[in-house]
Design an enzyme around this catalytic site. Structure first.
Site, PDB file in Angstrom:
ATOM      1  N   CYS A  73      10.094  10.693  -5.264  1.00  0.00           N
ATOM      2  CA  CYS A  73      10.403  11.557  -4.131  1.00  0.00           C
ATOM      3  C   CYS A  73       9.232  11.649  -3.168  1.00  0.00           C
ATOM      4  O   CYS A  73       8.558  12.675  -3.066  1.00  0.00           O
ATOM      5  CB  CYS A  73      10.805  12.931  -4.639  1.00  0.00           C
ATOM      6  SG  CYS A  73      12.235  12.808  -5.709  1.00  0.00           S
ATOM      7  N   GLU A  74       8.956  10.572  -2.481  1.00  0.00           N
ATOM      8  CA  GLU A  74       7.917  10.482  -1.457  1.00  0.00           C
ATOM      9  C   GLU A  74       8.384   9.423  -0.464  1.00  0.00           C
ATOM     10  O   GLU A  74       8.858   8.359  -0.876  1.00  0.00           O
ATOM     11  CB  GLU A  74       6.585   9.968  -2.042  1.00  0.00           C
ATOM     12  CG  GLU A  74       5.948  10.802  -3.108  1.00  0.00           C
ATOM     13  CD  GLU A  74       5.155  11.982  -2.579  1.00  0.00           C
ATOM     14  OE1 GLU A  74       4.841  11.999  -1.377  1.00  0.00           O
ATOM     15  OE2 GLU A  74       4.864  12.876  -3.382  1.00  0.00           O
ATOM     16  N   ARG A  98      -0.195  -0.137  -4.398  1.00  0.00           N
ATOM     17  CA  ARG A  98      -0.908  -0.821  -3.308  1.00  0.00           C
ATOM     18  C   ARG A  98      -0.165  -0.742  -1.964  1.00  0.00           C
ATOM     19  O   ARG A  98      -0.791  -0.445  -0.950  1.00  0.00           O
ATOM     20  CB  ARG A  98      -1.225  -2.274  -3.663  1.00  0.00           C
ATOM     21  CG  ARG A  98      -2.191  -2.404  -4.855  1.00  0.00           C
ATOM     22  CD  ARG A  98      -2.750  -3.802  -4.992  1.00  0.00           C
ATOM     23  NE  ARG A  98      -3.655  -4.117  -3.906  1.00  0.00           N
ATOM     24  CZ  ARG A  98      -3.367  -4.875  -2.874  1.00  0.00           C
ATOM     25  NH1 ARG A  98      -2.189  -5.472  -2.793  1.00  0.00           N
ATOM     26  NH2 ARG A  98      -4.243  -5.071  -1.928  1.00  0.00           N
ATOM     27  N   GLU A 132     -19.273 -10.687  -9.493  1.00  0.00           N
ATOM     28  CA  GLU A 132     -18.381  -9.692 -10.116  1.00  0.00           C
ATOM     29  C   GLU A 132     -16.949  -9.786  -9.604  1.00  0.00           C
ATOM     30  O   GLU A 132     -16.426  -8.844  -9.005  1.00  0.00           O
ATOM     31  CB  GLU A 132     -18.910  -8.275  -9.826  1.00  0.00           C
ATOM     32  CG  GLU A 132     -20.343  -8.011 -10.231  1.00  0.00           C
ATOM     33  CD  GLU A 132     -20.874  -6.676  -9.681  1.00  0.00           C
ATOM     34  OE1 GLU A 132     -20.222  -6.074  -8.801  1.00  0.00           O
ATOM     35  OE2 GLU A 132     -21.946  -6.247 -10.120  1.00  0.00           O
ATOM     36  N   GLY A 143     -13.021  -9.547  -9.403  1.00  0.00           N
ATOM     37  CA  GLY A 143     -11.956  -8.808 -10.076  1.00  0.00           C
ATOM     38  C   GLY A 143     -10.614  -9.373  -9.631  1.00  0.00           C
ATOM     39  O   GLY A 143      -9.968 -10.174 -10.316  1.00  0.00           O
ATOM     40  N   TYR A 195      -2.529   1.304   0.562  1.00  0.00           N
ATOM     41  CA  TYR A 195      -3.270   0.467   1.514  1.00  0.00           C
ATOM     42  C   TYR A 195      -2.352  -0.202   2.533  1.00  0.00           C
ATOM     43  O   TYR A 195      -2.804  -1.079   3.268  1.00  0.00           O
ATOM     44  CB  TYR A 195      -4.029  -0.650   0.779  1.00  0.00           C
ATOM     45  CG  TYR A 195      -4.846  -0.241  -0.407  1.00  0.00           C
ATOM     46  CD1 TYR A 195      -5.926   0.637  -0.276  1.00  0.00           C
ATOM     47  CD2 TYR A 195      -4.569  -0.756  -1.676  1.00  0.00           C
ATOM     48  CE1 TYR A 195      -6.693   0.983  -1.372  1.00  0.00           C
ATOM     49  CE2 TYR A 195      -5.338  -0.413  -2.775  1.00  0.00           C
ATOM     50  CZ  TYR A 195      -6.400   0.453  -2.625  1.00  0.00           C
ATOM     51  OH  TYR A 195      -7.155   0.790  -3.708  1.00  0.00           O
TER      52      TYR A 195
HETATM   53  C1  LIG Z   1     -14.259  -3.264  -7.392  1.00  0.00           C
HETATM   54  C2  LIG Z   1     -15.571  -3.900  -7.603  1.00  0.00           C
HETATM   55  C3  LIG Z   1     -15.661  -5.276  -7.840  1.00  0.00           C
HETATM   56  C4  LIG Z   1     -14.466  -6.187  -7.822  1.00  0.00           C
HETATM   57  O1  LIG Z   1     -13.917  -6.309  -6.553  1.00  0.00           O
HETATM   58  P1  LIG Z   1     -12.721  -7.358  -6.308  1.00  0.00           P
HETATM   59  O2  LIG Z   1     -12.378  -7.187  -4.894  1.00  0.00           O
HETATM   60  O3  LIG Z   1     -11.625  -6.981  -7.217  1.00  0.00           O
HETATM   61  O4  LIG Z   1     -13.265  -8.722  -6.618  1.00  0.00           O
HETATM   62  C5  LIG Z   1     -16.911  -5.806  -8.087  1.00  0.00           C
HETATM   63  N1  LIG Z   1     -18.023  -5.030  -8.107  1.00  0.00           N
HETATM   64  C6  LIG Z   1     -17.969  -3.703  -7.875  1.00  0.00           C
HETATM   65  C7  LIG Z   1     -19.216  -2.911  -7.914  1.00  0.00           C
HETATM   66  C8  LIG Z   1     -16.753  -3.099  -7.614  1.00  0.00           C
HETATM   67  O5  LIG Z   1     -16.707  -1.780  -7.377  1.00  0.00           O
END
Ligand SMILES: *Cc1c(COP(=O)(O)O)cnc(C)c1O
Length: 418
Positions: A341-342, A310, A271, A273, A314
């Protein structure tokens, strides 16, 4: 591949000068590279090789329809965390049957809709959720495909806000609870055990926590096998870190090689992202004012924490470069700060740059968790997004108008005297 690079001191998005896009769409804005997105996805594809697999892009990293459409055209699956994301995937031409549904708080309605659309699998995060899915499926006389999200209790060594694989985090369940959930699901008429999943965090730059989580998952899968519960797919989550500051990160090919050698007889789901979209995007902002005092020098820009949160949320680092790198102006160590304004409103701190008013700065590696986390704080319209491919480009999201920000609002109507 590097979609954003300098040619004759000018920053290009693929083969298009970034300055051309500023001339057309103004500032601030996000720019994405189609070729980089495809390259990144294909690296995952190539790395899993002939092993049965499904790459489920984590929609939350960047959910623009154009991004999803590019990935859908490559045959990608999707990891969704809400009905909204599922509907986006479908609107973008993605296949709901290739969607896994993650998230700790799935509503009854979203479970029902997901079953109607025929999603690939629910990644179940608690015993209560399993009961709810079973109940909804029973009212539809269906069998819901499920995977249990196991929390392997490994330290991913990342920012605490994006660590998810420790028992203290709200995500998934421990191995013992998972076991009892699988036993229950296995004898239910309305649940179909498909997989096992975990996701230990984000921006992980060392492969060892991933391999530790994998080993724990494989142990549990063996245990399940001895109970005659068969797991058909293993979902290893996302979380592969990208290089924001030329730091070393995970080699995707090596990582997936290790996974495919350890996992047999099971389909692998992954998965990703951030690792698909982060380096495929930049955020461009204009220097409005320069302000120096005895101890600090500020470059005040038109982009802010509401556009790219970000750094504030973070304390994360993004490279900041001038889109026209012909040094003019004042050389100093600048904090790049926005109009909100932060005090937390900054995009970068302590950057040595030669700046003058009117310069444009590109905040690099902003394609993931950038626009999607943006808001209208301070009544700031959200910025446009542009997708570039070679020399061509498309405006894939228009700049919001100020009027649209309050079109859903109304005055209080006093009914007491009626
Ligand atoms: C956010 C998330 C991802 C993706 O994470 P990345 O760091 O962007 O690769 C994959 N699976 C789940 C369940 C997530 O919550």
């Amino acid at each position: 591949m590097n979609a954003f690079s300098f040619q004759n001191n000018n920053l290009y998005a693929e083969s298009l000068p970034v300055s051309d896009l500023i001339n057309s769409y103004g500032s601030p804005l996000y720019i994405y590279s189609k070729s980089q997105i495809e390259f990144n996805w294909n690296l995952f594809k190539k790395s899993v090789g002939g092993h049965p697999h499904l790459i489920c892009y984590a929609v939350k990293a960047n959910s623009n329809l154009a991004v999803l459409n590019i990935l859908a055209n490559l045959g990608s699956g999707f990891d969704i965390v809400s009905l909204g994301e599922l509907k986006r995937v479908i609107a973008a031409g993605g296949d709901p049957r290739k969607c896994v549904f993650s998230g700790v708080a799935k509503s009854e309605y979203s479970i029902r809709k997901a079953l109607e659309y025929g999603i690939y699998c629910f990644n179940v995060e608690s015993e209560d959720e399993l009961d709810r899915i079973e109940l909804v499926a029973s009212t539809m006389n269906m069998s819901a495909p499920i995977s249990i999200r196991v929390n392997p209790n490994v330290d991913a060594n990342t920012h605490p806000y994006i660590a998810t694989g420790l028992s203290e985090n709200k995500f998934g369940v421990g191995a013992d609870i998972a076991l009892s959930m699988y036993k229950k699901a296995n004898i239910s008429d309305y649940l179909e055990v498909c997989g096992l999943d975990y996701h230990i965090g984000s921006q992980i730059t060392d492969v060892s926590p991933f391999l530790e989580a994998l080993d724990r998952a494989l142990e549990l899968i063996d245990k399940l096998k001895s109970e005659n519960i068969l797991i058909k797919h293993l979902d290893i989550g996302g979380g592969v870190g990208v290089s924001y500051d030329q730091e070393k990160t995970i080699n995707i090919q090596d990582y997936l090689n290790s996974v495919t050698t350890k996992v047999d007889n099971m389909k692998i789901l992954v998965e990703p992202g951030r690792s698909i979209v982060a380096d495929a995007g930049i955020f461009v902002t204009k220097v409005e004012y320069l302000k120096q005092n005895e101890i600090k020098s500020f470059a005040i820009v038109d982009g802010a924490m509401n556009d790219l949160i970000r750094p504030s949320l973070y304390e994360s680092f993004h490279q900041a470069v001038l889109i026209d790198d012909n040094a003019k102006g004042i050389t100093d160590t600048w904090d790049i700060v926005g109009p909100v304004c932060e005090t937390a409103d900054f995009l970068a701190k302590d950057r040595k740059l030669t700046l003058e008013k009117g310069d444009y700065i590109a905040i690099m590696t902003a394609g993931a968790y950038g626009f999607v986390l943006s808001s209208n704080y301070n009544s700031r319209p959200r910025v446009p997004e542009i997708m570039v491919c070679g020399k061509s480009h498309t405006l894939v999201r228009k700049r919001e108008t100020i009027e649209s920000l309050f079109e859903n609002e109304t005055f209080y109507i006093d009914e007491t005297n009626k």
